[in-house]
Each structure stands twice: as structure tokens, then as C-alpha cells.
Design an enzyme around this catalytic site. Structure first.
Site, short mmCIF file in Angstrom:
data_model
loop_
_atom_site.label_atom_id
_atom_site.label_comp_id
_atom_site.label_asym_id
_atom_site.label_seq_id
_atom_site.Cartn_x
_atom_site.Cartn_y
_atom_site.Cartn_z
N HIS A 53 63.17 118.92 -69.89
CA HIS A 53 62.95 117.48 -69.61
C HIS A 53 61.53 117.38 -68.88
O HIS A 53 61.53 116.26 -68.13
CB HIS A 53 63.79 116.82 -69.32
CG HIS A 53 65.09 116.72 -70.22
ND1 HIS A 53 65.19 116.10 -71.49
CD2 HIS A 53 66.30 117.70 -70.21
CE1 HIS A 53 66.41 116.74 -71.92
NE2 HIS A 53 67.00 117.45 -71.39
N ASN A 126 70.90 112.43 -74.37
CA ASN A 126 70.08 112.72 -75.46
C ASN A 126 69.79 111.73 -76.52
O ASN A 126 70.84 110.67 -76.56
CB ASN A 126 70.22 113.95 -75.90
CG ASN A 126 69.79 115.41 -75.03
OD1 ASN A 126 68.91 115.06 -74.17
ND2 ASN A 126 70.70 116.19 -74.89
N TYR A 336 72.82 119.29 -61.95
CA TYR A 336 71.67 118.56 -62.02
C TYR A 336 71.41 118.12 -60.45
O TYR A 336 69.96 117.91 -60.23
CB TYR A 336 72.24 117.06 -62.59
CG TYR A 336 71.77 117.06 -63.97
CD1 TYR A 336 72.12 118.19 -64.83
CD2 TYR A 336 70.91 116.09 -64.77
CE1 TYR A 336 71.98 118.25 -66.31
CE2 TYR A 336 70.82 116.03 -66.11
CZ TYR A 336 71.13 117.42 -66.98
OH TYR A 336 70.74 117.34 -67.88
#
Length: 502
Positions: A53, A126, A336
Site C-alpha cells: 500500500h 480494501n 500494523y
């Protein structure tokens, strides 16, 4: 009169053009600290790009509650119809680096940071309701196939299709990726999904499983490979340009938020694993429930500060919103935050895009690199817990209710059925949702992606497609043989639901 130029310490500078030298021909003087400061800072103007990303676009805006869902959640941001919450969005491609073209065939990230009064809630998803794999052990392998080959330093279709052929659960997502929806016209023209199963609980402590959906109000629009190639030949920044022009013109992109809601006990009854990221929930069983409207109406004043430094964490939840036994979701809770600490720094969450705006932050984290804030709560003695100095304490009233299902039993039961189950929903998508023209474009797009691949890998992947539907395998095989790749007739506009009542 213009402001005076200064050094980073605030001292006024006499020049921004002429270096100090020890004579007309030099050398430079070490005392020219302003020059060295300027050069040293330039060397440090970049931070590591995201491993995935990396190429992204973002806007600021607001979310407004339009329907009452307090029967499902006690989260404060949904407490009243009409309530608004500030939002920071970031959309992205998955595989490309920061310099990649916007209009490439790829899955798109769709992430929203809600600055709620209970802290930040990050919806990190997404533009597809599912994903390629259901277990985090396979995620690094999958991403390796999407990045550059270690020897050629080029993208490798051979690696992609070889991985997918060995991981048949991927066929559902690959079918969507190679369909018309593989190249959205812009972020404003695509839906967003939380994809995972999450949980919500209400004031009575009743839990429901939920799926988050954000449906574009601009209409779904996509490009063919040929049209995308034409656009990329003109500009690599087509998404940024479209978003910029929409906001500048006052044509603010909007989405409608919906929930799918499953009573907690239903997870033990449905004929599929409701925590499997490669599966959708049939809308006939769990219809969309409208929640509110997302409007992205402001271009950030500084892209690097607000979008490149944005750190979306799936673990940023608030009371009333929680997790599920989805194994990919559980792994993202670690991955993350760890990625952000590496990329941005120890205190990434205190940077302007990530710091809560409507909630006060109280924690006992100490020191570390770039500690640019204080949190001594008015008493420097309260730097540990428990303490006698009235430092912050945990609030048991916001605890998540206990889970009433046997998640391990659900996962084990469906584990035995996974092989066949992996083909059921892509089969319905192919044979029931798509029409003949869509299937024809899918065959050609798939064949175009497979064209550079070895015959052995082609046959392995074609065998997977054959298990989905014999016409699927036959159509792609025919397109490979004829060299008929792609259809320049798109863009296509279509509001047909992507999700399948399988």
C-alpha cells in the site's frame, strides 16, 4: 512584509543563496551551519515507504449518522442520528511502489480514521469484500509474489499464478481482481469494505458479528487494461488528479455506510466459516443495514504530514467495536502497529494525522526516539501504575463482553470442508452474478495476466479455474490460445452488487 527566514532553532538567516567560503574559490567553512543543516535535512526528507500500500491518496472529511444502530453497538460515534465525526481517509494500491501509476490492475486499500470522542476508530479495509488468503502465515509469501523478483528485479506473473495455483482459496479474490472491477476509475468510484468479520456490542452487553460496507454514491466505474494503459501514458497520477479536481469543484465524493449483522450464536449455525476472510456473507441471510454517510470534502494542506505519515491500525477500536476469531484479523492487530513503529517511529501515534482529536490521551509509555510531548498528567510523580498520585486508571465498565461461542470448534468444523467451500462462492460469482459479456472480459483479462507464465503454471491455474466452473477454464484457455487479451470497450458503469448470495 514577508516573514524572515530562520534556522530550525529560530535564528534569522542573512542569506539563502551564498555559501560561506575561506576565499573567493573556497573551500566552504564548517561554520556555515545553515547550509549544512539544509543539506542534512534534505538527505532525511524521506521515510521508508510502506511495504504494501505504498502508493496512496487521502482526503479529510466527516461521517454523519443517518440511522439508529444503538441496538447493535454502544460506540459513542453512533449514539445519535445526526451526530458527525471527523475522518481522515487513505486509499492505495497494494503492490506498486510510491512512484507506481495509479491506474494499474490491483486491489485497492480503503482506510478510514474516525476521530471519535472515545478515541480513534480505524476502519482498515480494501475495495473488495474478501482477500486472497485466510491465514496470516501465507500473507508474507503472497506479498513476495506481488513484489519484485530477487534476481530480475521485475514483477513476476509466474510467481503470482504459481502461488495462487497452490493456494486455491485465492481464486475468489483473483476472479474479482481480473474482472471489470480490477481497475477502478478512481477511489471515488469504488466501494470500501472492512472485509474481516468484526464484532459490536450494545449497552446491554449483547454481541453481534458485523461486516462493514461503504458504497460509493458516485457509481462504480472501471477501466479496461487498454484504457488504463492509455491513461498511464498520459499521467501516472490520475487518481490524485481526479480527487483534487472533485474537491476543488465542490463535488465532494460520498459513500453510504452499511452493516451486515449476524447474531452471535449464528456463527455456529451457518454452513460456512463466518470468520474466513476469503468468504462473503450472503445478503439474503444478512442484508445491508444503512448506518450513515461519509463525505470527504477537504484536501490536506500537506500531503506528507497528513497522508504519508498516516498510520492506520486495525487494533484502533473503541468501546462497542471489537474483533473476531478471524485469523488474518488477529495477525493484523500485531503487524500494523509494528510496521508503523518501524516506518515512522516509536511515537507515530502522536503525529498530527494519528493523534486523537476528540479524546484525551492518557498512558504511561515513556521516553524513546522523538519523544516530543509530555503526559505527566499534571504530576511528574505519576509515571507508573498503580500510583498514589491520581494518575489514570483502567475503566472496567468499557470491557468487552465475554464470547459465548466456541470459535475453535467453528473453525475446526469448517476446516474439513474448506477445499470444496473455496470454490462455491467464486462459482456463484462467475455463473450467477456475471453476465456473458462480463465473463468474456474476465477470460481475456485473466489470459492477459497469464500470458508470460510458464505452461506448467498455466495448467496448474487452469485446473483451479476448472474446479470453479468448466466454462471458466475453457474461456481462459481459449483466450490464451487465440491471444485475445483484454477489451478496450470499457469503462463500465455498474451498480450490481459484487457480493454473492451463495
Amino acid at each position: 512584509m514577508a516573514e524572515r527566514l530562520t534556522s530550525t532553532s529560530g535564528a534569522p538567516l542573512s542569506t539563502n543563496e551564498n555559501s560561506k567560503t575561506a576565499g573567493s574559490r573556497g573551500p566552504l567553512l564548517v561554520e556555515d551551519h545553515a547550509l549544512f543543516e539544509k543539506l542534512a535535512h534534505q538527505n532525511r526528507e524521506r521515510i521508508p515507504e510502506r511495504t504494501v500500500h505504498a502508493k496512496g491518496w487521502g482526503l479529510q472529511g466527516k461521517f454523519t449518522v443517518t440511522h439508529d444502530i444503538t441496538q447493535y453497538t454502544c460506540a459513542d460515534m453512533f449514539s445519535a442520528v445526526g451526530k458527525t465525526t471527523e475522518v481522515l481517509s487513505r486509499w492505495s494500491t497494494v503492490a506498486g511502489e510510491r512512484g507506481a501509476a495509479d491506474a494499474e490492475r490491483d486491489v485497492r486499500g480503503f482506510s478510514l480514521k474516525f476521530y471519535t470522542e472515545q478515541g480513534n476508530w480505524d476502519m482498515v479495509g480494501n475495495n473488495t469484500p474478501i482477500f486472497f488468503v485466510r491465514d496470516a502465515y501465507k500473507f508474507p509469501d503472497f506479498i513476495h509474489t506481488q513484489k519484485r523478483h530477487p534476481k530480475t528485479n521485475m514483477r513476476s506473473p509466474e510467481a503470482m499464478f504459481d502461488f495462487w495455483a497452490g493456494q486455491p482459496e485465492s481464486v475468489h479474490q483473483v476472479t474479482i481482481l481480473m474482472s471489470d472491477r480490477g481497475i477502478p476509475r478512481s477511489p471515488a468510484h469504488m466501494n470500501g469494505y472492512g472485509s474481516h468479520t468484526f464484532s459490536m456490542w450494545n449497552a446491554a452487553g449483547e454481541r453481534h458479528w458485523v461486516k462493514f460496507h461503504f458504497k460509493t454514491q458516485q457509481g462504480n466505474e472501471w477501466y479496461s487494461d487498454a484504457k488504463a494503459a492509455e491513461i498511464i501514458g498520459q499521467t501516472r497520477e490520475s487518481y490524485q488528479e481526479e480527487l483534487w479536481n472533485m474537491v476543488e469543484a465542490g463535488n465532494f465524493p460520498k459513500w453510504t455506510m452499511y452493516l451486515q449483522v449476524m447474531p452471535e450464536a449464528d456463527a455456529e449455525k451457518v454452513p460456512y466459516n463466518p470468520f474466513d476472510l476469503t468468504k462473503v456473507w450472503p445478503h439474503g441471510d444478512y442484508p445491508l443495514i444503512e448506518v450513515g454517510e461519509l463525505e470527504m470534502n477537504t484536501i490536506p494542506e500537506n500531503y506528507f504530514q497528513m497522508v504519508e505519515n498516516a498510520a492506520y491500525n486495525v487494533n484502533n477500536v473503541v468501546p462497542g467495536i471489537g474483533f473476531s476469531p478471524d485469523k488474518m484479523l488477529q495477525a493484523r492487530i500485531f503487524a500494523y502497529a509494528d510496521a508503523h513503529r518501524y516506518r515512522i517511529g516509536t511515537h507515530y501515534e502522536a503525529l498530527p494525522p494519528n493523534a486523537p482529536r476528540a479524546a484525551k490521551v492518557n498512558h504511561y509509555h515513556k521516553d524513546g526516539s522523538m519523544r516530543f510531548f509530555t503526559n505527566d498528567f499534571g504530576n511528574p510523580n505519576a509515571y507508573y501504575e498503580p500510583n498514589q498520585y491520581d494518575g489514570p486508571v483502567a475503566d472496567e465498565t468499557v470491557a468487552e463482553p465475554p464470547m459465548k461461542i466456541d470459535a475453535d470448534a467453528i473453525i475446526a468444523r469448517h476446516k474439513q470442508l474448506e477445499d470444496e467451500a473455496d470454490y462455491v462462492q467464486p462459482r456463484a460469482l462467475y455463473s450467477e452474478v456475471m453476465d456473458d459479456a462480463e465473463r468474456d472480459r474476465l477470460h481475456k483479462n485473466m489470459a492477459g495476466g497469464m500470458a508470460p507464465v510458464s505452461d506448467a503454471v498455466k495448467e496448474r491455474w487452469l485446473a483451479v479455474l476448472g474446479k470453479v466452473h468448466p466454462d471458466y477454464e475453457a474461456g481462459v484457455r481459449r483466450a490464451l490460445q487465440t491471444g485475445d487479451h483484454g477489451d478496450p470497450s470499457l469503462p463500465v458503469t455498474d451498480d450490481t452488487p459484487l457480493e454473492v448470495d451463495a
